[in-house]
Structures are given as C-alpha cells and as structure tokens.
Design an enzyme around this catalytic site. Structure first.
Site, PDB file in Angstrom:
ATOM      1  N   ARG A 172      42.134  36.565  17.895  1.00  0.00           N
ATOM      2  CA  ARG A 172      41.432  37.716  17.310  1.00  0.00           C
ATOM      3  C   ARG A 172      39.954  37.434  17.056  1.00  0.00           C
ATOM      4  O   ARG A 172      39.259  38.230  16.454  1.00  0.00           O
ATOM      5  CB  ARG A 172      42.099  38.138  16.000  1.00  0.00           C
ATOM      6  CG  ARG A 172      43.505  38.703  16.163  1.00  0.00           C
ATOM      7  CD  ARG A 172      44.023  39.269  14.865  1.00  0.00           C
ATOM      8  NE  ARG A 172      44.013  38.290  13.802  1.00  0.00           N
ATOM      9  CZ  ARG A 172      44.172  38.582  12.510  1.00  0.00           C
ATOM     10  NH1 ARG A 172      44.310  39.833  12.135  1.00  0.00           N
ATOM     11  NH2 ARG A 172      44.169  37.638  11.606  1.00  0.00           N
ATOM     12  N   ARG A 176      31.114  39.440  20.711  1.00  0.00           N
ATOM     13  CA  ARG A 176      30.456  40.703  21.059  1.00  0.00           C
ATOM     14  C   ARG A 176      29.168  40.463  21.839  1.00  0.00           C
ATOM     15  O   ARG A 176      28.357  39.632  21.451  1.00  0.00           O
ATOM     16  CB  ARG A 176      30.123  41.483  19.782  1.00  0.00           C
ATOM     17  CG  ARG A 176      31.353  41.749  18.925  1.00  0.00           C
ATOM     18  CD  ARG A 176      31.097  42.803  17.884  1.00  0.00           C
ATOM     19  NE  ARG A 176      32.286  42.898  17.048  1.00  0.00           N
ATOM     20  CZ  ARG A 176      32.312  42.614  15.755  1.00  0.00           C
ATOM     21  NH1 ARG A 176      31.214  42.245  15.144  1.00  0.00           N
ATOM     22  NH2 ARG A 176      33.433  42.725  15.076  1.00  0.00           N
ATOM     23  N   ARG A 280      33.332  26.034   3.576  1.00  0.00           N
ATOM     24  CA  ARG A 280      32.313  27.068   3.398  1.00  0.00           C
ATOM     25  C   ARG A 280      31.864  27.114   1.948  1.00  0.00           C
ATOM     26  O   ARG A 280      32.511  26.551   1.065  1.00  0.00           O
ATOM     27  CB  ARG A 280      32.828  28.447   3.829  1.00  0.00           C
ATOM     28  CG  ARG A 280      33.983  28.990   3.010  1.00  0.00           C
ATOM     29  CD  ARG A 280      34.385  30.376   3.524  1.00  0.00           C
ATOM     30  NE  ARG A 280      35.520  30.906   2.773  1.00  0.00           N
ATOM     31  CZ  ARG A 280      36.026  32.115   2.935  1.00  0.00           C
ATOM     32  NH1 ARG A 280      35.484  32.945   3.819  1.00  0.00           N
ATOM     33  NH2 ARG A 280      37.058  32.538   2.229  1.00  0.00           N
ATOM     34  N   GLU A 306      34.497  25.430  -0.862  1.00  0.00           N
ATOM     35  CA  GLU A 306      35.923  25.483  -0.565  1.00  0.00           C
ATOM     36  C   GLU A 306      36.331  24.260   0.260  1.00  0.00           C
ATOM     37  O   GLU A 306      35.695  23.938   1.257  1.00  0.00           O
ATOM     38  CB  GLU A 306      36.280  26.749   0.211  1.00  0.00           C
ATOM     39  CG  GLU A 306      36.059  28.018  -0.593  1.00  0.00           C
ATOM     40  CD  GLU A 306      36.576  29.258   0.123  1.00  0.00           C
ATOM     41  OE1 GLU A 306      37.264  29.120   1.165  1.00  0.00           O
ATOM     42  OE2 GLU A 306      36.274  30.369  -0.354  1.00  0.00           O
TER      43      GLU A 306
END
Length: 381
Positions: A172, A176, A280, A306
């Site tokens: 997924r 672009r 991140r 994190e």
C-alpha cells in the site's frame, strides 16, 4: 438476574462504539478498563495546552462516508493533512514518495524522468515476482529510495530484516508522480478538535465506566454482572496463553516538553537510517497547527521519540505480527472463542471478541469503527 445487558471490557474505540450503539437501543452497559483513562491507545492528554497523543500518533482518515458521518456526530475534525518528512542522515525527503522525493534523490524534474529512473532500477534488480518486502519495495520505487528511505526504518519498526518480511506489508506504499504531499489521499481526514479523549467521552455519554480495573483479577464477578461480555483485549490473554503467545510489536516513547515554540516544523519526521535508534519523532502541537482550542499560538512544544520493540508479557501490544505462523495460531484461538461462546449460550450468556487485539488484526481507526458498527448491528438488530 444480571444487572447489565452488556459488560464491555476496554474503553477504546471498539468498546466505545459498541457501547454507544447498545445504549441507543436502550440496553444497559457497564464499561471497564485496566487503565485509569478512557479512549485506549487513542487517548490524548493535555500538556501545556497541547493535545499529546500518549500512545502514538493517530491521524484519522477514511474513504467510508458512513464511518465519517458517524464519528462527526461526536467531534468536529480539523483539516490536518498527514505530510510526514523522512530524515536520512540529515537529508530531508518528502513522504509519501512523490516528485519532491524523486527530484531530491535523482535531480529529475518531470514525471517521465522519474518513472524512467524507477524502471531502470527495477530492471537492474531483475525482480519479476517479489518474494519479500525488500523485493516488493525495490519493484515499486527502485533501489536508491529503498536503501535510503525504507530499509532502515522498516527493519527498526519490525525488528526483522526486510528479506524476512512478507511483501504485502508494503504493497500500500503511496508512490506518486505528482507533487501531492497528502500521505493518505483519503476522502476524509483530520484530527478531532479537543482530542480523541473528548470524542470517546462523547461516545460513552453517561454510561457507567470503571477505570483502573483488571478484568482477569475478578473475572467471575464481572461476568456475573452482565448477560454478555464484549471483550476487546488480547484474545490469547483471555485464554491465559494456553496455546502460546501471539506476537506483537510494541512501542516505547520518550517525551520531552521543550521551552521553545518549534522543534522540527512538522508533526512527524521519520528517521530512516539504521543507526538512529528511534523510528520517528512526533511534535504533537502541529496536529492542531500549533494553536490551543482558543486559537492562540502555543509557546512551548512536546516531542515524542518512538522506539519500536519486540513485545513481551507485561508490555503494551501495539500491532500484531500478521505472518503465517501467527495467523495460524490466531485461527486456533478463534476456535476457542467460538467454543467459549457456545458454552456460554447454554447458560443464557455470551461473549463477543472485537478490536485490534480481540481479532488480532491491524485495523486503522476507521476500520475499527466500521467493524464495531457491523458487529453491534448484527448483535443488537
């Protein structure tokens, strides 16, 4: 006689939606949660006027109009658009992968040039049928972007080599040939004004909620209070791990309140090299454009680093490891769950397993809500 129609174990999204639907049908509900807060992992707490996503960043996005119409009954959503940035050893790239990314990586200017570069690197790799995540990523975006922006981040996140991870994890991935920085590209997206905790509180309404309660410490006592149980905890925990533990990934957060108005200029920056130990950094104020609920600029900021880790008993399970081995083990627990419900039905009782942990499935927020609506309607009519 039972005191309640339903005992809902867990005050997260699934439990809150089921509760709201049951109450709308005139049912009596008791909600319990082992934490001392409602809203599960979407809980947001107020720190210096900043809505801090305590259990990790949650950005609502959906193409499901029914789900959107449902959640907007309980909250007004702002227009936040997720446009994360990738930091590779000080080089900054746009996520999702788009023309800004390709221009920075290769100096290409047109979509045709970018597509040609990706095709060139795919051809060099000689991949026809991707067998793992590494091959899938290279076939989507080429080796350069894979090496700089995917490999290190993914291996930190999952604690496994990309060659050992299934290809579907990254299918997924947004790629672009435009300058669109909208990561999700969903019809509806945003953050609830006032935070997710306020939204869940509105769903629960005046339902009786008991917090800081461990269901398993007094299971028989709680089960006796209701005709049916809606259980949203880990399915293997319900059966005391009798078939073994399902695997999860967990996340640890290091939070800092900084006496400055701006740390990184964006809500999310992913650190994609393998040497940086965190995956991140989230700067929470930018989910609400750096302002409080009155529209005032916030003078301080809160950041969260994190760290992804392998789950062990006692840790918070964040997302399931949906590989073949765990999928097979879940199906065995699913059989136990069906047998448990059949047994309870002979006593005029019942149990429903739901949510990310109860169904051992990596649900996005909108999927949890859609599933809760589906199950509650099947149950309540």
């Amino acid at each position: 006689m039972s005191k309640y129609d339903y005992l809902v174990v867990g005050a997260g999204l699934f439990g809150a939606v089921f509760t709201e639907q049951a109450r709308a049908k005139g049912k009596t509900v008791l909600v319990i949660d082992k934490r001392d807060t409602i809203a599960g992992n979407v809980y947001t707490e107020n720190v210096e006027g900043i809505k801090v996503h305590k259990y990790g960043a949650h950005i609502f996005h959906t193409n499901d109009t029914e789900v959107w119409n449902y959640v907007t009954r309980f909250a007004t959503f702002n227009r936040f658009t997720n446009s994360p940035v990738a930091n590779y050893k000080g080089e900054l790239y746009s996520l999702p992968f788009n023309m800004y990314t390709f221009n920075k990586m290769w100096g290409v200017v047109t979509p045709e040039e970018a597509a040609a570069k990706i095709e060139e690197q795919k051809a060099e790799a000689g991949i026809t049928e991707p067998k793992n995540l590494e091959e899938q990523a290279i076939s989507l975006v080429g080796r350069d972007i894979y090496e700089k922006l995917i490999k290190g981040y993914t291996e930190k996140q999952w604690g496994r080599k990309c060659t050992e991870l299934p290809s579907f994890i990254i299918k997924r991935l947004p790629v672009r040939l435009t300058f669109d920085n909208n990561y999700f590209n969903a019809l509806y997206q945003g953050i609830p004004v006032g935070g997710y905790t306020k939204m869940v509180a509105n769903m629960l309404g005046d339902t009786e909620v008991r917090l800081g309660v461990d269901y398993f410490e007094n299971k028989a006592e709680y089960d006796a209070l209701a005709d049916k149980v809606v259980y949203t905890g880990a399915i293997d925990a319900y059966f005391d791990y009798k078939l073994g533990c399902l695997e999860y990934r967990s996340v640890r957060f290091e939070n800092e309140l900084l006496d400055k108005p701006n740390f990184q200029g964006n809500a999310a920056v992913n650190y994609t090299d393998s040497e940086t130990p965190w995956t991140r950094i989230i700067e929470h104020k930018w989910f609400e454009f750096g302002k409080d609920e009155e529209g005032n600029d916030l003078p301080k900021t809160v950041i969260s680093r994190e760290y992804s880790s392998e789950w062990k008993l006692g840790d918070e399970p964040y997302y399931p490891v949906n590989d073949e081995k765990n999928g097979n083990l879940y199906q065995e627990y699913r059989k136990l769950a069906e047998e448990e419900n059949t047994r309870l039905e002979t006593e005029g009782k019942g149990i429903i397993f739901g949510g990310r942990l109860g169904e051992y499935k990596y649900y996005d927020m909108d999927q949890v809500i859609a599933r809760a609506l589906e199950i509650s309607r099947a149950e309540l009519g």
